[in-house]
Structures are given as structure tokens and as C-alpha cells.
Scaffold this motif. Structure first.
Motif, PDB file in Angstrom:
ATOM      1  N   GLY A  39       0.363   1.953 -21.907  1.00  0.00           N
ATOM      2  CA  GLY A  39      -1.004   1.452 -21.620  1.00  0.00           C
ATOM      3  C   GLY A  39      -1.032   0.639 -21.203  1.00  0.00           C
ATOM      4  O   GLY A  39      -1.897  -0.748 -20.768  1.00  0.00           O
ATOM      5  N   LEU A  40      -0.214  -0.042 -20.276  1.00  0.00           N
ATOM      6  CA  LEU A  40       0.434  -1.434 -20.251  1.00  0.00           C
ATOM      7  C   LEU A  40      -0.358  -1.556 -17.906  1.00  0.00           C
ATOM      8  O   LEU A  40      -0.574  -2.926 -18.074  1.00  0.00           O
ATOM      9  CB  LEU A  40       1.448  -2.343 -19.614  1.00  0.00           C
ATOM     10  N   GLY A  41      -0.554  -1.028 -17.810  1.00  0.00           N
ATOM     11  CA  GLY A  41      -0.399  -0.708 -16.288  1.00  0.00           C
ATOM     12  C   GLY A  41       0.572  -0.500 -15.354  1.00  0.00           C
ATOM     13  O   GLY A  41       1.324  -0.280 -16.500  1.00  0.00           O
ATOM     14  N   THR A  42       0.501  -0.765 -14.200  1.00  0.00           N
ATOM     15  CA  THR A  42       1.465  -1.552 -13.673  1.00  0.00           C
ATOM     16  C   THR A  42       2.088  -2.927 -13.465  1.00  0.00           C
ATOM     17  O   THR A  42       0.902  -3.156 -13.678  1.00  0.00           O
ATOM     18  CB  THR A  42       1.512  -0.753 -12.095  1.00  0.00           C
ATOM     19  N   LEU A  43       3.262  -3.237 -13.410  1.00  0.00           N
ATOM     20  CA  LEU A  43       2.908  -4.662 -13.622  1.00  0.00           C
ATOM     21  C   LEU A  43       3.514  -5.587 -12.256  1.00  0.00           C
ATOM     22  O   LEU A  43       2.861  -6.900 -12.186  1.00  0.00           O
ATOM     23  CB  LEU A  43       4.363  -4.633 -14.023  1.00  0.00           C
ATOM     24  N   PRO A  44       3.408  -4.817 -10.854  1.00  0.00           N
ATOM     25  CA  PRO A  44       3.980  -6.189 -10.102  1.00  0.00           C
ATOM     26  C   PRO A  44       1.833  -6.504  -9.574  1.00  0.00           C
ATOM     27  O   PRO A  44       1.109  -6.005  -9.831  1.00  0.00           O
ATOM     28  CB  PRO A  44       3.427  -5.596  -8.596  1.00  0.00           C
ATOM     29  N   PHE A  45       2.077  -7.765  -9.341  1.00  0.00           N
ATOM     30  CA  PHE A  45       1.083  -8.542  -8.736  1.00  0.00           C
ATOM     31  C   PHE A  45      -0.107  -8.835 -10.740  1.00  0.00           C
ATOM     32  O   PHE A  45      -1.599  -9.570 -10.662  1.00  0.00           O
ATOM     33  CB  PHE A  45      -0.188  -7.183  -8.049  1.00  0.00           C
ATOM     34  N   THR A  46       0.994  -8.899 -11.031  1.00  0.00           N
ATOM     35  CA  THR A  46       0.813 -10.015 -12.207  1.00  0.00           C
ATOM     36  C   THR A  46       1.606 -11.207 -12.893  1.00  0.00           C
ATOM     37  O   THR A  46       2.526 -10.505 -12.325  1.00  0.00           O
ATOM     38  CB  THR A  46       0.139  -8.737 -13.701  1.00  0.00           C
ATOM     39  N   PHE A  47       1.235 -11.636 -13.276  1.00  0.00           N
ATOM     40  CA  PHE A  47       1.930 -12.932 -14.145  1.00  0.00           C
ATOM     41  C   PHE A  47       3.347 -11.988 -14.848  1.00  0.00           C
ATOM     42  O   PHE A  47       3.956 -12.699 -14.520  1.00  0.00           O
ATOM     43  CB  PHE A  47       1.008 -13.648 -14.236  1.00  0.00           C
ATOM     44  N   ALA A  48       2.852 -10.861 -16.025  1.00  0.00           N
ATOM     45  CA  ALA A  48       3.860 -10.305 -16.230  1.00  0.00           C
ATOM     46  C   ALA A  48       4.616  -9.883 -15.685  1.00  0.00           C
ATOM     47  O   ALA A  48       5.829  -9.791 -16.087  1.00  0.00           O
ATOM     48  CB  ALA A  48       3.265  -9.213 -17.706  1.00  0.00           C
ATOM     49  N   GLY A  49       4.688  -8.697 -14.614  1.00  0.00           N
ATOM     50  CA  GLY A  49       5.029  -8.801 -13.634  1.00  0.00           C
ATOM     51  C   GLY A  49       5.715  -9.412 -13.353  1.00  0.00           C
ATOM     52  O   GLY A  49       7.719  -9.257 -13.270  1.00  0.00           O
TER      53      GLY A  49
ATOM     54  N   GLY B  34       6.198  -0.160  -9.192  1.00  0.00           N
ATOM     55  CA  GLY B  34       5.105   0.718  -9.155  1.00  0.00           C
ATOM     56  C   GLY B  34       4.871   1.970  -9.402  1.00  0.00           C
ATOM     57  O   GLY B  34       5.323   2.846 -10.352  1.00  0.00           O
ATOM     58  N   PRO B  35       3.289   2.793  -9.342  1.00  0.00           N
ATOM     59  CA  PRO B  35       2.940   3.470  -9.920  1.00  0.00           C
ATOM     60  C   PRO B  35       3.869   5.182  -9.782  1.00  0.00           C
ATOM     61  O   PRO B  35       3.813   6.123 -11.118  1.00  0.00           O
ATOM     62  CB  PRO B  35       1.488   4.219  -9.090  1.00  0.00           C
ATOM     63  N   ALA B  36       4.563   5.372  -9.024  1.00  0.00           N
ATOM     64  CA  ALA B  36       5.169   6.508  -8.680  1.00  0.00           C
ATOM     65  C   ALA B  36       6.953   6.430  -9.201  1.00  0.00           C
ATOM     66  O   ALA B  36       7.680   7.002  -9.347  1.00  0.00           O
ATOM     67  CB  ALA B  36       5.547   7.057  -7.065  1.00  0.00           C
ATOM     68  N   GLY B  37       7.093   4.929 -10.320  1.00  0.00           N
ATOM     69  CA  GLY B  37       8.558   4.834 -10.005  1.00  0.00           C
ATOM     70  C   GLY B  37       8.742   4.544 -11.964  1.00  0.00           C
ATOM     71  O   GLY B  37       7.599   4.950 -12.461  1.00  0.00           O
ATOM     72  N   PRO B  38       9.723   5.119 -11.556  1.00  0.00           N
ATOM     73  CA  PRO B  38       9.827   4.766 -13.355  1.00  0.00           C
ATOM     74  C   PRO B  38       9.629   3.923 -14.385  1.00  0.00           C
ATOM     75  O   PRO B  38       9.307   4.338 -15.455  1.00  0.00           O
ATOM     76  CB  PRO B  38      11.724   4.913 -13.195  1.00  0.00           C
ATOM     77  N   LEU B  39       9.877   3.186 -13.924  1.00  0.00           N
ATOM     78  CA  LEU B  39       9.637   1.787 -15.143  1.00  0.00           C
ATOM     79  C   LEU B  39       7.745   1.820 -15.060  1.00  0.00           C
ATOM     80  O   LEU B  39       7.412   1.467 -15.962  1.00  0.00           O
ATOM     81  CB  LEU B  39      10.474   0.458 -14.528  1.00  0.00           C
TER      82      LEU B  39
ATOM     83  N   ALA C  50       1.097  -1.198   0.206  1.00  0.00           N
ATOM     84  CA  ALA C  50      -0.345   0.072   0.141  1.00  0.00           C
ATOM     85  C   ALA C  50       0.940   1.652  -0.015  1.00  0.00           C
ATOM     86  O   ALA C  50       0.570   2.396  -0.450  1.00  0.00           O
ATOM     87  CB  ALA C  50      -0.536   0.305   1.500  1.00  0.00           C
ATOM     88  N   ALA C  51       1.659   1.004   0.406  1.00  0.00           N
ATOM     89  CA  ALA C  51       2.588   2.204   0.644  1.00  0.00           C
ATOM     90  C   ALA C  51       3.791   2.902  -0.039  1.00  0.00           C
ATOM     91  O   ALA C  51       3.908   3.925  -0.952  1.00  0.00           O
ATOM     92  CB  ALA C  51       3.929   2.390   1.983  1.00  0.00           C
ATOM     93  N   SER C  52       3.568   1.504  -1.342  1.00  0.00           N
ATOM     94  CA  SER C  52       4.527   1.916  -2.524  1.00  0.00           C
ATOM     95  C   SER C  52       3.585   2.031  -3.589  1.00  0.00           C
ATOM     96  O   SER C  52       3.895   3.003  -4.895  1.00  0.00           O
ATOM     97  CB  SER C  52       5.339   0.864  -3.174  1.00  0.00           C
ATOM     98  N   GLY C  53       2.388   2.764  -3.229  1.00  0.00           N
ATOM     99  CA  GLY C  53       0.887   2.438  -4.195  1.00  0.00           C
ATOM    100  C   GLY C  53       1.016   1.549  -5.076  1.00  0.00           C
ATOM    101  O   GLY C  53       0.294   2.206  -5.825  1.00  0.00           O
ATOM    102  N   ASN C  54       1.972   0.412  -5.088  1.00  0.00           N
ATOM    103  CA  ASN C  54       1.135  -0.339  -5.918  1.00  0.00           C
ATOM    104  C   ASN C  54       0.026  -1.422  -5.752  1.00  0.00           C
ATOM    105  O   ASN C  54      -1.361  -1.878  -6.411  1.00  0.00           O
ATOM    106  CB  ASN C  54       1.962  -1.399  -5.992  1.00  0.00           C
ATOM    107  N   ALA C  55      -0.757  -0.715  -4.396  1.00  0.00           N
ATOM    108  CA  ALA C  55      -2.430  -1.531  -4.110  1.00  0.00           C
ATOM    109  C   ALA C  55      -2.639   0.098  -3.446  1.00  0.00           C
ATOM    110  O   ALA C  55      -2.609   0.397  -2.769  1.00  0.00           O
ATOM    111  CB  ALA C  55      -2.623  -2.461  -2.796  1.00  0.00           C
ATOM    112  N   GLU C  56      -3.792   0.505  -4.288  1.00  0.00           N
ATOM    113  CA  GLU C  56      -4.744   1.350  -3.922  1.00  0.00           C
ATOM    114  C   GLU C  56      -4.964   1.711  -2.423  1.00  0.00           C
ATOM    115  O   GLU C  56      -4.767   3.078  -1.677  1.00  0.00           O
ATOM    116  CB  GLU C  56      -4.984   2.233  -5.098  1.00  0.00           C
ATOM    117  N   LEU C  57      -5.535   0.762  -2.165  1.00  0.00           N
ATOM    118  CA  LEU C  57      -5.627   0.452  -0.752  1.00  0.00           C
ATOM    119  C   LEU C  57      -5.319  -1.004  -0.077  1.00  0.00           C
ATOM    120  O   LEU C  57      -4.521  -1.993  -0.300  1.00  0.00           O
ATOM    121  CB  LEU C  57      -7.327   0.284  -0.884  1.00  0.00           C
ATOM    122  N   GLY C  58      -5.075  -0.515   1.535  1.00  0.00           N
ATOM    123  CA  GLY C  58      -4.431  -2.112   1.930  1.00  0.00           C
ATOM    124  C   GLY C  58      -5.198  -1.198   3.538  1.00  0.00           C
ATOM    125  O   GLY C  58      -5.360  -1.173   4.149  1.00  0.00           O
TER     126      GLY C  58
END
Lengths: 251, 226
Positions: free
Chosen positions: B84-94, B71-76, A174-182
Motif C-alpha cells: 500500500g505504499l505505491g512506488t518509491l521512485p520520484f518520492t523523498f522516501a525513494g 518501478g511498477p513492474a520491478g520486484p521491489l 516512461a519506458a520503465s513505467g515509473n511515469a505513466e506518461l511522458g
């Protein structure tokens, strides 16, 4: 014979250390309680002269280690089941268990203005990932699932779950923003009982069973005065104030 | 059958991940290894060091930085979002991306060694016979480096199967999407389900031994060394 001299010196040092009034206890601490435990151990050392050496980790791992002979005298568990189980199996002293803290669950976002005061964001559903601790492993995860069940949202939100191995990793998601909510622990995002940054909803206690964190004296610490003193200190006013200031309730 | 459907799903996912990762790494790692084996560039040391980093870094370091960078704030993460791929963590592609980084040295280094062992004069001979560089590569270098390819593929595959810290960080433990065998074993152990953990962990041990045993017995390159 330098080797023998070394042995003698070592033996003398050990005798000195052991003979001193101050003892030492190895305390296994659930990761979510690491910060308050450190503060408490410092105050404990100042007040009693005993040393409590803290080892932080996950409760499940501690269980496996204790059963296999790990050198811990005290366990501060993240749940109330593990200490009971250890006691049943003879790895912990009967009659020494008590609840030292009750965890509070928070629905949290790293961004301000995302989570409202009633958690209505869960029903709106405008988020991709909801981080929760693995309910099979972590009491906070179980409490999160119970909360979602009470709100009737478990099935609709399940596809968005991402599971943290423990509450620390869940917070990281959640803190890294990868999950919007936690669903995280209040202790992780609070300063003096209030949410310090981002936005959050402190889940009302009636929506889930209380997250009881129990402490127990382990079999190895049976005759360790420092270990017993630490458990006593943990129930004292000074420690209780610290525990509360970190965002935990008391039983 | 002592394995649950969740266990089988984790096994299937792991095999899929390892196969895909090995494939990608052979494609990307071959030119990289060739360059590393042949170049006189002053960047060779730096690139070689970067390739070897996953060997020495704890997986949690790699996982943590990947989580932040993707992540959404990271460079990659910004890059993938812009594409248009969204973010990769929590996906199989990631997971595939993370595994490729994690297993990179296990594929590149055997290939690099194999390429470096090819005598320069053979490639020169091919060139005097008017073979184009690409031609010489595919018809001289690749056949000579076959043991290197075998080692690279087996080690890349096996190492991806054995990966844990990185997938735990990047994956989010989602059934049938990112919950691989090593994570499933960890969950069993943490939940005190030791019997189920034994079945999976024992299977993993056996698999790893058989694969490495086959590699060290069948591969002429390693056989000669020992």
C-alpha cells in the motif's frame, strides 16, 4: 636507443596518417540524435573515406567543454541557441550554422491503450506522474511546457511533473513505467515515422515552437576538410532520408 | 544573497536527506558491521562484497537498477505496491532508500573495522562478569568503537550530500521533494548559469573540506594512523 626508434616510428606513422587523403573529424552529437548520426557517419565514411568520430552527450555539457577547449570539430546540437552562442563567443565559425533536423514531440506511454489519438488522457488526469525533460535544459522539455500551456493544463498538471535531465532519461522514466506518461521525442519511440510500441499522441506542430536542432563548424575544425565534408554530407539527400526515417522533420 | 530560494530549498532538502540516511544507516549498519566483524560464517565474503558494491559501481548503474527494481513492474515495486505504499521512485522516501544503499559501505566498513579491533578477551571478561551479550555490546564494544561511529556517521553524511547519479535517476528532479544540491548545481551548469553554479559548487567544496578536516583532526582513530 629504443626510445628514439619508437619516436621515429611514431612520427612516420603520423606523417602517413596525416598525408593520406582521408581525414578525421571529431563530432559532438546531442544524445537524442545519436542513432541517426551513427547511420549517417557510416554512409559518410563509405562515400568519402573520411572518418567522423561521434561523441554523444548533452548539449549543455558540450557547451561547457567546447568553451574550455574540448577537441571537437563539429557540433550537432539539440537546440538552435547553443550554436548561436558559440558563434558569438568566437568558438564556432560564423556562417556555418544550419538546421539539420526538427524534432517532433510525442505524448507517450509504455502501455498500449493509455494515450489516445488526441491526447485527451491529459485532461482526464488518471495518472500519477508525467515525465518531461527539464524545460530549463532541454528543448523537448520547453516544447512540452508550451504544449501544456496551449492546452491550458500547465498549472493543474505541474504537481505531477517528474523532470528528466535530458530526453533520454525522460524516455527511461516512461519506458520503465515509473511515469505513466511522458513527453518524449518521436525519434525515441518511432520506427519509420510511426510509433512502434506502447501508445502515443504525436503532438501537432502548431502547439509548440519548432524544436530546431542546429549544426555548426567549431573553431577547431576551421581547417579540417573532413569536418567540412561531414557538414556538407549532413545536408545531402542520403542523410536527409536517414534523418526523416528516424522520426525527425526537416526545415 | 547570490543564492535563490530554489537553491536554499535544495540545500535544506539535502541536509534532511543526509541526516535521515545517516540515522537509518547507523541503525541498520551497526548490527550488520558487528556480524561481519565477528562471524565465521561462509556467507561473510558474499555479504561483505555486496556491502562494498556501491564503492565500485558507477552511480548510474545503481540508479538504473533501482529505477527498474522499484518501478511498477520491478520486484521491489510490486512489494511496495502490495504494502500500500505505491512506488518509491520520484518520492523523498525513494531517495532515502537509494541513498542508504549508495552510502552503505561508508558506514558499515568503518564500524566493521572498529569492531574487529576490539580484543576478544575484553568481551570474554565482560561475559565472565555475567554481562549479557547485549549488555557487553552496549557497555564495552560501543564505547571502544566510538571513533568508528564518528567516522561512519561523518562519511555517511558527507557521501550522501555528494551523491548525484543515483538521485538524478530515482528522484526525477522535483523541487522541494527530490531536487538536491548536486542536481541543482548540474542544472545551473547545463543552463550555462555558471555564476550560480559557482556559489553552490564552491559551498559544497568548502563544506566537504571542513567536514573531512574536522574528522581527520579530531578523530583519535584517524589521528593515530597518520
Amino acid at each position: 636507443m629504443p626510445f628514439r626508434r619508437l619516436l621515429v616510428t611514431l612520427a612516420a606513422a603520423l606523417a602517413l596518417a596525416g598525408g593520406a587523403v582521408a581525414g578525421e573529424a571529431q563530432v559532438a552529437v546531442a544524445a537524442n540524435f545519436a542513432a541517426p548520426a551513427k547511420r549517417i557517419a557510416e554512409a559518410f565514411a563509405r562515400a568519402t573515406g573520411h572518418q567522423a568520430t561521434l561523441v554523444t552527450g548533452s548539449t549543455g555539457k558540450f557547451h561547457a567543454q567546447i568553451v574550455n577547449g574540448a577537441p571537437f570539430d563539429v557540433l550537432l546540437s539539440a537546440d538552435d541557441e547553443t550554436p548561436a552562442k558559440l558563434e558569438q563567443a568566437g568558438h564556432a565559425q560564423a556562417g556555418t550554422r544550419f538546421t539539420y533536423a526538427v524534432g517532433r514531440l510525442v505524448l507517450w506511454s509504455a502501455n498500449p491503450g493509455v494515450v489516445d489519438g488526441e491526447g485527451a488522457v491529459l485532461k482526464r488526469g488518471d495518472f500519477r506522474h508525467l515525465a518531461i525533460a527539464n524545460p530549463k535544459l532541454a528543448p523537448y522539455g520547453q516544447a512540452a511546457i508550451e504544449t501544456l500551456a496551449a492546452l491550458g493544463l500547465t498549472d493543474s498538471l505541474r504537481p505531477r511533473f517528474v523532470l528528466g535531465e535530458n530526453i533520454a532519461q525522460t524516455h527511461q522514466f516512461a519506458a520503465s513505467g515509473n511515469a505513466e506518461l511522458g513527453f518524449v521525442a518521436l525519434a525515441q519511440v518511432a520506427k519509420n515515422g510511426r510509433i512502434a510500441d506502447g501508445s502515443g499522441w504525436i503532438v501537432p506542430a502548431h502547439l509548440h515552437r519548432p524544436i530546431r536542432q542546429d549544426a555548426v563548424l567549431l573553431a577547431r575544425g576551421r581547417d579540417n576538410a573532413a569536418a567540412k565534408a561531414f557538414l556538407g554530407w549532413l545536408q545531402g539527400d542520403d542523410a536527409k532520408a536517414t534523418i526523416r526515417s528516424f522520426g525527425y522533420d526537416l526545415p | 544573497m547570490p543564492l535563490t530560494t530554489a537553491d536554499l530549498a535544495a540545500i535544506w532538502l539535502t541536509l534532511k536527506l543526509a541526516t535521515l540516511t545517516t540515522g537509518v544507516l547507523l541503525l541498520v549498519g551497526t548490527p550488520l558491521a558487528w556480524w561481519l566483524a565477528r562471524t565465521g560464517s561462509r556467507w561473510k565474503g558474499a555479504v561483505g562484497a555486496v556491502v562494498a558494491l556501491p564503492l565500485v559501481l558507477p552511480p548510474t548503474v545503481l540508479g538504473f537498477y533501482l529505477l527498474v527494481a522499484l518501478g511498477p513492474a520491478g520486484p521491489l515495486g510490486k512489494l511496495t505496491q502490495a504494502a500500500g505504499l505505491g512506488t518509491l521512485p520520484f518520492t523523498f522516501a525513494g531517495l532515502v532508500v537509494a541513498s542508504c544503499l549508495y552510502s552503505l559501505p561508508f558506514v558499515v566498513q568503518p564500524l566493521q573495522n572498529a569492531f574487529a579491533a576490539i580484543p576478544e578477551r575484553l568481551l570474554e571478561a565482560a561475559a565472565t562478569l555475567r554481562a549479557a551479550p547485549l549488555d557487553a555490546f552496549f557497555h564495552v564494544a560501543v564505547p571502544l568503537a566510538r571513533p568508528g561511529f564518528l567516522t561512519a556517521a561523518v562519511l555517511g553524511f558527507a557521501h550522501t550530500v555528494g551523491e548525484f547519479g543515483v538521485v538524478l535517476m530515482i528522484g526525477g528532479n522535483i523541487p522541494e521533494k527530490t531536487r538536491v544540491v548536486s542536481v541543482q548545481i548540474y542544472d545551473h551548469v547545463e543552463a550555462l548559469e555558471y555564476a550560480q553554479a559557482h556559489w553552490l559548487a564552491g559551498g559544497m567544496l568548502l563544506f566537504s573540506f571542513v567536514v573531512l578536516f574536522a574528522l581527520y583532526t579530531l578523530n583519535p582513530a584517524t589521528r593515530r594512523q597518520t
